[in-house]
Design a protein around this motif. Structure first.
Motif, mmCIF file in Angstrom:
data_model
loop_
_atom_site.group_PDB
_atom_site.id
_atom_site.type_symbol
_atom_site.label_atom_id
_atom_site.label_comp_id
_atom_site.label_asym_id
_atom_site.label_seq_id
_atom_site.Cartn_x
_atom_site.Cartn_y
_atom_site.Cartn_z
ATOM 1 N N ASP A 132 7.774 29.625 61.115
ATOM 2 C CA ASP A 132 7.356 31.023 61.028
ATOM 3 C C ASP A 132 7.845 31.821 62.225
ATOM 4 O O ASP A 132 8.273 32.975 62.080
ATOM 5 N N ASP A 133 7.805 31.241 63.407
ATOM 6 C CA ASP A 133 8.174 31.977 64.610
ATOM 7 C C ASP A 133 9.677 31.964 64.883
ATOM 8 O O ASP A 133 10.172 32.860 65.578
ATOM 9 N N LEU A 134 10.395 30.986 64.350
ATOM 10 C CA LEU A 134 11.835 30.924 64.595
ATOM 11 C C LEU A 134 12.658 31.498 63.448
ATOM 12 O O LEU A 134 13.619 32.231 63.676
ATOM 13 N N GLU A 214 12.412 35.118 72.216
ATOM 14 C CA GLU A 214 12.295 33.806 72.836
ATOM 15 C C GLU A 214 13.137 33.783 74.109
ATOM 16 O O GLU A 214 13.923 34.697 74.367
ATOM 17 N N TYR A 215 12.959 32.733 74.862
ATOM 18 C CA TYR A 215 13.857 32.429 75.972
ATOM 19 C C TYR A 215 14.652 31.189 75.587
ATOM 20 O O TYR A 215 14.074 30.160 75.226
ATOM 21 N N VAL A 216 15.978 31.298 75.656
ATOM 22 C CA VAL A 216 16.810 30.142 75.367
ATOM 23 C C VAL A 216 16.917 29.308 76.637
ATOM 24 O O VAL A 216 17.267 29.802 77.701
ATOM 25 N N HIS A 217 16.593 28.032 76.535
ATOM 26 C CA HIS A 217 16.577 27.145 77.697
ATOM 27 C C HIS A 217 17.808 26.252 77.771
ATOM 28 O O HIS A 217 18.088 25.695 78.829
ATOM 29 N N TRP A 218 18.504 26.112 76.651
ATOM 30 C CA TRP A 218 19.670 25.208 76.635
ATOM 31 C C TRP A 218 20.509 25.566 75.426
ATOM 32 O O TRP A 218 19.989 25.783 74.333
ATOM 33 N N LYS A 283 16.843 35.290 70.006
ATOM 34 C CA LYS A 283 16.112 35.267 68.737
ATOM 35 C C LYS A 283 16.836 34.325 67.784
ATOM 36 O O LYS A 283 17.973 34.580 67.406
ATOM 37 N N THR A 284 16.161 33.248 67.446
ATOM 38 C CA THR A 284 16.775 32.242 66.578
ATOM 39 C C THR A 284 17.144 32.820 65.223
ATOM 40 O O THR A 284 18.205 32.493 64.663
ATOM 41 N N ASP A 286 17.995 35.924 64.396
ATOM 42 C CA ASP A 286 19.199 36.750 64.496
ATOM 43 C C ASP A 286 20.436 35.882 64.695
ATOM 44 O O ASP A 286 21.505 36.175 64.130
ATOM 45 N N PHE A 287 20.304 34.837 65.492
ATOM 46 C CA PHE A 287 21.441 33.939 65.704
ATOM 47 C C PHE A 287 21.844 33.258 64.394
ATOM 48 O O PHE A 287 23.040 33.183 64.069
ATOM 49 N N TYR A 288 20.877 32.795 63.637
ATOM 50 C CA TYR A 288 21.209 32.116 62.377
ATOM 51 C C TYR A 288 21.797 33.097 61.364
ATOM 52 O O TYR A 288 22.727 32.742 60.626
ATOM 53 N N ARG A 289 21.283 34.308 61.306
ATOM 54 C CA ARG A 289 21.839 35.290 60.374
ATOM 55 C C ARG A 289 23.298 35.597 60.682
ATOM 56 O O ARG A 289 24.114 35.779 59.775
ATOM 57 N N ALA A 290 23.634 35.639 61.970
ATOM 58 C CA ALA A 290 25.013 35.933 62.348
ATOM 59 C C ALA A 290 25.949 34.756 62.082
ATOM 60 O O ALA A 290 27.142 34.956 61.840
ATOM 61 N N GLN A 291 25.414 33.514 62.082
ATOM 62 C CA GLN A 291 26.266 32.330 61.954
ATOM 63 C C GLN A 291 25.945 31.493 60.715
ATOM 64 O O GLN A 291 26.409 30.359 60.622
#
Length: 415
Positions: A132-134, A214-218, A283-284, A286-291
């Motif tokens: 839900d959050d990602l 979110e904060y991306v850590h890696w 934002k996971t 948004d990243f998935y939508r772009a890729q």
């Protein structure tokens, strides 16, 4: 009309000679208006009617790899063959009858992961609100097993068990990540061509200014055939930093299968930007939508973490910022208007409600210090407190004196 302790229902009742079709229920002497419990709609039912959701708009979408199942007849043949092999093995039967049969738990764990383990992982992730959050309304069944462990010292490892608690001190260094990157998630067989993967670790609960970010850590991309050390590190590993007072946070690893080698250079952070939290905003979804045309989520692992003493130095030395500390702002208790004659209430306790609590605490402390010798300490308590009578004082003061002798009440805060 005579009322009893039983439930009495009248469809018509008369007030001033006028009949009103209002249902009155009397139970144990209490009048209930409206429909009785069991017939009346519950609060949950009323909320569902008011917050109606379109099932088509709220339908969840599976964005992961599909599962290729063999036919039902083929599954039955495999089960029968397995049962025949077990029953025909006399050695196993003898060991089982003598209670000496040893079961290989590692093999059981491997079989579990290949059959229902990943489906259970999806249920666990739903329980923790990971999807839900990602990904919003999207979800996926992890087809690739993701093994992650942190090395705390030479002999101690903290393994990610999907929801377990790992302290920030244990996760200070980048973990060891392993997965079988040569197996096709769809067919479950070894792939002929090279496979490329992307591993992203994020924290959906850590952002200070945007609750939806979110904060991306890696961020490691183009991992060839599961060899994480050979991947392109776009964002260096940043350990979790949960602030004090906010409780647990989720640290999530998502593994994506690429259809080819991709260019993720726009996500790369320079060396001077690695400790900049604003640059790590991510934002996971948004990243998935772009890729989404080039990547498919295939693996998942996560753990929980909360504040420990190592976080203070991390904020000061690494993030170069003052450590945030959160406290819950409790609302002031409701106090009714003061009455001139409060009935059936203790006189002193009633008046204390309308006084400053700091002033009350100060009086208690001064009263205690007045009976405390600077060198010999406080007075010794009475051996038999209730054996000493209290005379010629009001009832409320007598009660307070007894409580003080017995060590009860507010006096306990200053012992």
């Amino acid at each position: 009309m005579a009322f009893t302790n039983l439930l009495v229902k009248n469809n018509l009742y008369n007030i001033n000679g006028i009949s009103n079709p209002l249902l009155i229920c009397v139970r144990l002497g209490h009048v209930m208006r409206g429909k009785r419990p069991g017939i009346a709609r519950s609060l949950e039912q009323r909320l569902q009617e008011e917050n109606v959701k379109d099932p088509e708009m709220c339908a969840r979408v599976n964005i992961g790899f599909p599962q290729l199942k063999s036919s039902r007849s083929e599954q039955l043949k495999q089960r029968l063959a397995h049962l025949k092999a077990q029953r025909s093995n006399e050695h196993i039967e003898k060991l089982a009858r003598s209670n000496k049969l040893v079961i290989d738990l590692d093999k059981v764990q491997r079989d579990y992961r290949l059959t229902t383990g990943q489906f259970d992982l999806r249920v666990i992730a739903d329980h923790y609100g990971i999807f839900d959050d990602l990904f919003g309304l999207a979800y996926f069944v992890p087809r690739t097993e993701l093994n992650i462990q942190y090395q705390f010292d030479d002999d101690t490892f903290s393994i990610v068990y999907n929801g377990n608690v790992i302290k920030p001190a244990e996760a200070a260094n980048a973990p060891e990540v392993s997965f079988n990157g040569t197996i096709d998630p769809i067919t479950g067989k070894k792939s002929i061509e090279d496979c490329y993967w992307t591993l992203i670790a994020t924290n959906p609960d850590a952002h200070f200014t945007d609750s939806s970010a979110e904060y991306v850590h890696w961020f490691i991309s183009n991992i060839p055939n599961g060899d994480v050390k050979q991947g392109e590190v776009l964002i260096d590993y940043l350990p979790p930093f949960p602030p004090k007072g906010l409780g647990f946070q989720r640290f999530v690893f998502v593994l994506y299968k690429q259809n080819r080698k991709l260019d993720f250079s726009k996500y790369k952070l320079a060396a001077s930007e690695q400790n900049n939290l604003e640059k790590r905003t991510f934002k996971t979804l948004d990243f998935y939508r772009a890729q989404q045309d080039h990547i498919t989520p295939a693996g998942l692992a996560f753990f929980q973490t909360d504040w420990d003493e190592s976080i203070t130095k991390f904020y000061h030395n690494v993030l170069n910022m003052k450590e945030p500390i959160f406290e819950y702002d409790f609302p002031k208790p409701y106090v009714a208007d003061q009455k001139f004659f409060p009935l059936k209430q203790a006189f002193n306790l009633y008046l204390d409600r309308y006084r400053d609590i700091k002033q009350i605490n100060k009086e208690f402390l001064e009263r205690k210090l007045a009976k405390t010798h600077p060198f010999e300490g406080p007075e010794k308590p009475l051996r038999f407190p209730n054996a000493h009578p209290i005379k010629n004082v009001p009832s409320w003061l007598r009660t307070e004196m007894r409580k003080s002798r017995l060590g009860r009440g507010r006096i306990n805060d200053y012992k």
